[in-house]
Design a protein around this motif. Structure first.
Motif: not given
Length: 451
Positions: A154-164, A214-225
């Motif tokens: 859980g320390r490394v996360r991967l997210l994929e978004y379809k961009l709009e 990193t898990a912490n950075s990606m949690r904050a990153f989600e809010a960008r989308f």
């Protein structure tokens, strides 16, 4: 299990043929199947076909199961798979794996399970539906994400978004984009092509962008989308095993859940097992039913029946109703691209992940294949060998079409740049295309031979 192995596979269907295809060039493969007509599907492969019943000890002797380094039973029948593995173990097979679809078998062969206590052992049970359900739950939890997965406990996360239109990071070279700390773009799907990004890569609406961090950075990153909803509204069409497991998991999150299932007896059981979930008896393709229940207000719709055609229709209806996230179960792997072509963003099949788990279980190449990215790319976990040179990534000549997305060093996660120095024992999370895996392995081999 390194070196050339004897592998016996019971079941020559889609899963068995995919495993055989992946292993045929480097191992001795025997396929056992009750249908003699299936032999034709393996004529182009370097494998041996045995017409027989995998649960019959005599047929297993013919297949030389007692000499198997790995014995894999992957028919569509749980009982056959379990009996085949037990028989093969009795004949002398070193390692056995059974595909199952029922929880009771998983529990029975667990460390403290009833079978283990009487000396009946299967080395690994694989429950593809459970893997699929967990994958779907992870995607539902992150608004707009097409893929959501984690590595390194859980320390490394991967997210994929379809961009709009209006999304961040569009219309400028990535070298000029200011990504959050400890986040990078690990890949992009542009049209039908998977792209390993460079500083010149430009993202545009319609692209699918893969971010790793990193898990912490990606949690904050989600809010960008999109921001997470505290109690998302989720509709599940199909209350079978996968639908039940998804609902059970999301109920614990506090989601508002509706399950639509045609079978009356199954509805009664679901209502008993899932208190607080609205269970409706009906046809998920009935537009009047969907409209009467205001399905268009859902944050996510999951089409999880056992019928690919029905799931496709349900998904298209969901898209027509404007539901933001539609997740579709695809039974046949070859149907996945068809679903994508007609606009289904998240078609998932249990078989693709299952085959990957088999290859990891075999420990074929000192590489763990962690995840597939829409069958176009994959994430590998490679341990940087002690015989390789310690040096900066930019100086080590990693092969084209590959990217080191993260480095795990002890308990520390590093999102690398070209200046990052690799050390012996580092876990490298490498994104590459399936046809480039060999090049990555050769690169590591060359570093060892040179240094």
């Amino acid at each position: 299990m390194l070196g050339r192995m004897n592998v016996v596979i019971v079941g020559g269907g889609e899963i068995g043929s995919q495993i055989a295809e992946a292993l045929q060039h480097s191992h001795n493969i025997t396929i056992v199947d009750t249908d003699p007509d299936r032999a034709a599907a393996f004529e182009a492969m370097d494998v041996r076909f045995v017409h027989g019943n995998g649960a019959d000890p005599e047929d297993l002797r013919t297949a030389q199961a007692g000499r198997a380094d790995a014995f894999i039973a992957c028919t569509i029948n749980d009982d056959v798979n379990v009996l085949a593995c037990l028989a093969a173990k009795g004949l002398g097979a070193k390692e056995t794996m059974a595909f199952v679809t029922r929880k009771r078998y998983v529990e029975a062969f667990a460390e403290t399970g009833s079978m283990k206590t009487v000396g009946l052992v299967i080395d690994r049970l694989l429950w593809p539906q459970r893997t699929l359900a967990k994958q779907m739950v992870d995607i539902v939890r992150v608004p707009r994400a097409v893929i959501s997965t984690a590595f390194a406990d859980g320390r490394v996360r991967l997210l994929e978004y379809k961009l709009e239109p209006g999304d961040p990071f569009l219309h400028q070279p990535l070298a000029e984009v200011r990504l959050p700390a400890n986040v990078l773009v690990a890949g992009a799907i542009q049209g039908d092509a998977f792209v390993i990004p460079s500083g010149r890569t430009v993202l545009a609406p319609g692209d699918k962008a893969i971010f790793m961090g990193t898990a912490n950075s990606m949690r904050a990153f989600e809010a960008r989308f999109a921001r997470r909803k505290r109690h998302p509204n989720v509709v599940i069409i199909g209350g079978g095993n996968v639908g039940f497991m998804v609902a059970e998991e999301l109920q614990g999150d506090g989601a508002h859940l509706t399950v639509i299932e045609q079978d009356e007896a199954r509805c009664e059981r679901l209502a008993k097992w899932l208190p607080g979930v609205l269970v409706l008896r009906g046809d998920g393709t009935d537009l009047e039913l969907l409209e009467s229940e205001r399905i268009e207000d859902a944050d996510a719709l999951l089409a999880l029946t056992d019928d690919d055609a029905k799931n496709l229709l349900v998904s298209l209806l969901g898209k027509q109703l404007g539901i933001p996230k539609v997740i579709t179960r695809v039974g046949r792997s070859r149907n996945r691209r068809l679903f994508e072509r007609v606009g289904i963003d998240i078609p998932l099949t249990p078989r693709t992940a299952a085959v990957q788990e088999v290859l990891n279980w075999l420990h074929l190449d000192n590489v763990e294949h962690l995840a597939s990215i829409e069958d176009r790319a994959e994430v590998m976990d490679v341990v940087y060998p002690p015989s390789c040179k310690v040096g900066r990534i930019r100086d080590l000549g990693a092969p084209p079409r590959s990217l080191i997305g993260a480095v795990l060093r002890g308990d520390e996660v590093i999102i690398p740049t070209g200046e990052t120095t690799l050390r012996h024992g580092d876990h490298l999370y490498i994104v590459t295309t399936p046809d480039n895996v060999g090049a990555v392995q050769r690169w590591l081999g060359q570093l060892q031979s040179v240094y």
